[in-house]
Scaffold this motif. Structure first.
Motif, short mmCIF file in Angstrom:
data_model
loop_
_atom_site.label_atom_id
_atom_site.label_comp_id
_atom_site.label_asym_id
_atom_site.label_seq_id
_atom_site.Cartn_x
_atom_site.Cartn_y
_atom_site.Cartn_z
N ILE A 303 0.84 -1.20 0.00
CA ILE A 303 0.00 0.00 0.00
C ILE A 303 0.87 1.25 0.00
N SER A 304 0.55 2.20 -0.85
CA SER A 304 1.20 3.51 -0.86
C SER A 304 0.21 4.53 -0.34
N ALA A 305 0.53 5.17 0.79
CA ALA A 305 -0.39 6.15 1.40
C ALA A 305 0.38 7.02 2.38
N ASP A 306 -0.16 8.20 2.65
CA ASP A 306 0.44 9.10 3.64
C ASP A 306 -0.30 8.91 4.96
N PHE A 307 0.22 8.02 5.79
CA PHE A 307 -0.46 7.67 7.03
C PHE A 307 -0.33 8.75 8.09
N ASP A 308 0.82 9.46 8.12
CA ASP A 308 1.04 10.43 9.19
C ASP A 308 0.85 11.88 8.74
N ASN A 309 0.34 12.07 7.52
CA ASN A 309 0.00 13.41 7.01
C ASN A 309 1.19 14.38 7.00
N ASP A 310 2.40 13.86 6.74
CA ASP A 310 3.56 14.75 6.68
C ASP A 310 3.88 15.17 5.25
N GLY A 311 3.08 14.73 4.27
CA GLY A 311 3.30 15.11 2.88
C GLY A 311 4.21 14.18 2.11
N TYR A 312 4.69 13.12 2.77
CA TYR A 312 5.51 12.09 2.13
C TYR A 312 4.80 10.75 2.28
N ASP A 313 4.66 10.03 1.19
CA ASP A 313 3.95 8.75 1.25
C ASP A 313 4.79 7.70 1.95
N GLU A 314 4.09 6.81 2.65
CA GLU A 314 4.71 5.60 3.18
C GLU A 314 4.31 4.41 2.31
N ILE A 315 5.16 3.40 2.30
CA ILE A 315 4.85 2.13 1.66
C ILE A 315 4.72 1.07 2.75
N PHE A 316 3.51 0.55 2.91
CA PHE A 316 3.26 -0.52 3.88
C PHE A 316 3.37 -1.85 3.16
N MET A 317 4.20 -2.75 3.70
CA MET A 317 4.42 -4.07 3.11
C MET A 317 3.92 -5.12 4.10
N ASN A 318 2.82 -5.77 3.73
CA ASN A 318 2.18 -6.76 4.58
C ASN A 318 2.70 -8.15 4.22
N ASN A 319 3.32 -8.80 5.17
CA ASN A 319 3.87 -10.14 4.97
C ASN A 319 3.04 -11.17 5.72
N ILE A 320 3.19 -12.42 5.34
CA ILE A 320 2.50 -13.51 6.02
C ILE A 320 3.52 -14.41 6.70
N GLY A 321 3.38 -14.51 8.01
CA GLY A 321 4.28 -15.37 8.78
C GLY A 321 5.62 -14.74 9.09
N GLU A 322 5.79 -13.46 8.81
CA GLU A 322 7.00 -12.73 9.18
C GLU A 322 6.65 -11.26 9.32
N LYS A 325 6.64 -4.46 7.15
CA LYS A 325 7.63 -3.40 7.03
C LYS A 325 6.96 -2.10 6.60
N LEU A 326 7.63 -0.99 6.90
CA LEU A 326 7.12 0.33 6.53
C LEU A 326 8.29 1.19 6.05
N PHE A 327 8.11 1.80 4.87
CA PHE A 327 9.12 2.68 4.31
C PHE A 327 8.50 4.04 4.01
N LYS A 328 9.27 5.10 4.20
CA LYS A 328 8.84 6.43 3.79
C LYS A 328 9.56 6.79 2.50
N ILE A 329 8.80 7.32 1.51
CA ILE A 329 9.41 7.76 0.26
C ILE A 329 9.79 9.23 0.41
N LEU A 330 11.08 9.48 0.52
CA LEU A 330 11.58 10.84 0.61
C LEU A 330 11.80 11.42 -0.78
N ASP A 331 12.24 12.64 -0.86
CA ASP A 331 12.52 13.25 -2.16
C ASP A 331 13.60 12.47 -2.90
N ASN A 332 13.55 12.57 -4.22
CA ASN A 332 14.54 11.94 -5.11
C ASN A 332 14.48 10.41 -5.07
#
Length: 476
Positions: A303-322, A325-332
């Motif tokens: 999922i690509s979404a801005d969960f914390d409303n800081d103007g930068y999208d996060e990428i939520f990675m849902n795994n099964i059995g492990e 993860k969560l990544f923030k997409i910064l500039d560049n």
């Protein structure tokens, strides 16, 4: 006594610090009667046409649910046997308006076998204002049932006229592309040249290349598809644009403006293989995923979404059995892994996930479904770090339905940021049909451009923040 007081202060500081470090707050307690179950896909739609969105959660031998929000409680709001459909094993779901009446029909993809022929067909539910009925149960549609094991469904407005078709990614059988003509449901996949047999997994649709509704399908045991929309016909350009990824097994996929430059790129994951961030450069797509972001995992939903409303999208990675993860997409195009906190779910059996501002407070809720190899309840999270402004854009097409597949672009002094109005999010799931933007520090001079599924554009100057703006498409 003094020593005890100091220890108490230290303990409180540790607790407060830990809480502040948690990106997500666990609000699962809001879900009423949340029993362990086997769940898969999640979609967001206004199921009962009351003006409010619900989380549609599929059940694999369990009831399909329509989770509504009211006064701090999330509860199942539909009690009709055709909708709950406990005897069928539902895994994929997507909603869109296939008959131009302003109401989104619901496609439930059922799979009672891993591959090839299956016993029970899919459901295509319409709503008459009081009860649901299945268009596939009409005699006229019996010969066009989908009796192949499938995975994902996506809505595609291929002609840009608001009459959506539904692409069904099947496994070990031909792809389907259903459209409605009167009460007749017609499979046009063969006519459109997209009835390929493969290990269909994920599929998305949006403005990728043509300026209209293109299709990207991430497959297993075979190459991916990238269908360019040529006036309602489709041409597979996956090889030309270098996204076929032939040796990988596709899973969660989404469209995201990785460079904040006003165009959508493709984030797609692979089961226990390298995850990709395909960015359009020099007439082809280039994978810019960092080593950390691309690290193989037992991935399901992305999922690509801005969960914390800081103007930068996060990428939520849902795994099964492990762990998730969560990544923030910064500039560049920089992917920065951040502490996911409560939503880590190290022992979670994640099978699906979706986001929506279900309670209307301007902060996205994340619902995660679980199952497959064991019974687990649903979980619900929202950002614990939110202190920022937001803007939500809800495009409505000329018939009054969500304009799934349209693109919304926010233009300000700091960025040009495009988001898709989700038509079906990669693997089993579908997000809310709203472009949700957090607002950056010192950001100003806002305007919004909506690119509709027919390629036409509307521009709106933004005067106020912290609200949801509904933008209606002009009639042709």
């Amino acid at each position: 006594m003094k020593k005890l007081f100091i220890l108490l202060l230290l303990f409180l500081n540790v607790v407060n610090y830990s809480k502040s470090e948690d990106f997500f707050e666990d609000i699962t307690y809001q879900i009423l009667e949340n029993q362990p179950r086997l769940s898969y896909g999640v979609s967001i739609s206004d199921v009962d046409n009351d003006g409010n969105f619900e989380f549609i959660v599929t059940g694999f031998g369990f009831d399909n649910l329509a989770l509504a929000y009211k006064k701090g409680i999330v509860f199942n709001s539909i009690d009709q046997s055709l909708f709950s459909d406990k005897n069928r094993k539902t895994i994929g779901v997507a909603s869109c308006d296939i008959d131009q009446d302003g109401y989104e029909e619901i496609y439930f993809l059922n799979t009672d076998t891993y591959s090839g022929n299956k016993k029970y067909s899919d459901r295509l539910l319409d709503f008459d204002g009081n009860k649901f009925f299945d268009l596939f149960e009409l005699d006229i549609n019996q010969k066009n049932l989908n009796l192949t094991a499938g995975r994902s469904v996506v809505c595609v407005d291929r002609n840009g006229d608001g009459a959506y078709g539904i692409y069904v990614a099947n496994y070990g059988g031909p792809t389907r592309f259903y459209e409605k003509d009167g009460n007749k449901i017609i499979d046009k996949a063969s006519e459109l040249g997209i009835d390929k047999i493969t290990g269909g997994r994920a599929v998305i649709s949006g403005n990728i290349l043509s300026g209209r509704s293109d299709i990207f399908a991430a497959n297993e045991r075979g190459e991916n598809f990238l269908y360019y929309n040529n006036n309602g016909k489709f041409i597979d350009l996956a090889k030309d644009y270098e996204v076929e990824d032939v040796f990988q097994n596709g899973r969660g996929t989404t469209l995201s403006d990785i460079y904040y430059r006003g165009r959508l790129d493709i984030i797609t994951s692979n089961w226990e293989g390298p995850h990709r961030a395909f960015v359009f450069k020099n007439d082809r797509f280039v994978n810019i995923a960092s080593k950390t972001f691309g690290a193989p995992s037992r991935i399901r939903t992305v999922i690509s979404a801005d969960f914390d409303n800081d103007g930068y999208d996060e990428i939520f990675m849902n795994n099964i059995g492990e762990p998730n993860k969560l990544f923030k997409i910064l500039d560049n195009g920089v992917f920065k892994e951040i502490n996911i906190g409560n939503a880590l779910e190290a022992n979670g059996l994640g099978t699906g996930a979706a986001v929506a501002d279900i309670d209307g407070d301007g902060i996205l809720e994340l619902l995660i479904s679980h199952g497959e190899s064991g019974y687990q309840p649903l979980t619900l999270y929202k950002s614990n770090l939110n202190k920022n402004n937001y803007l939500r854009i809800k495009p409505i097409n000329m018939y009054g339905a969500p304009a799934r597949g349209a693109t919304v672009t926010l233009i300000s002094n700091l960025r040009i940021h495009s988001k898709t109005i989700d038509a079906g999010s990669g693997y089993l799931c579908q997000m809310e049909p709203v472009a949700h933007y957090g607002i950056r520090k010192n950001e100003k001079n806002f305007k919004v451009k909506v690119t509709w599924t027919n390629g036409n554009e509307d521009i709106l100057m933004i005067k106020n923040l912290n609200e949801t703006l509904e933008i209606k498409q002009k009639k042709l």
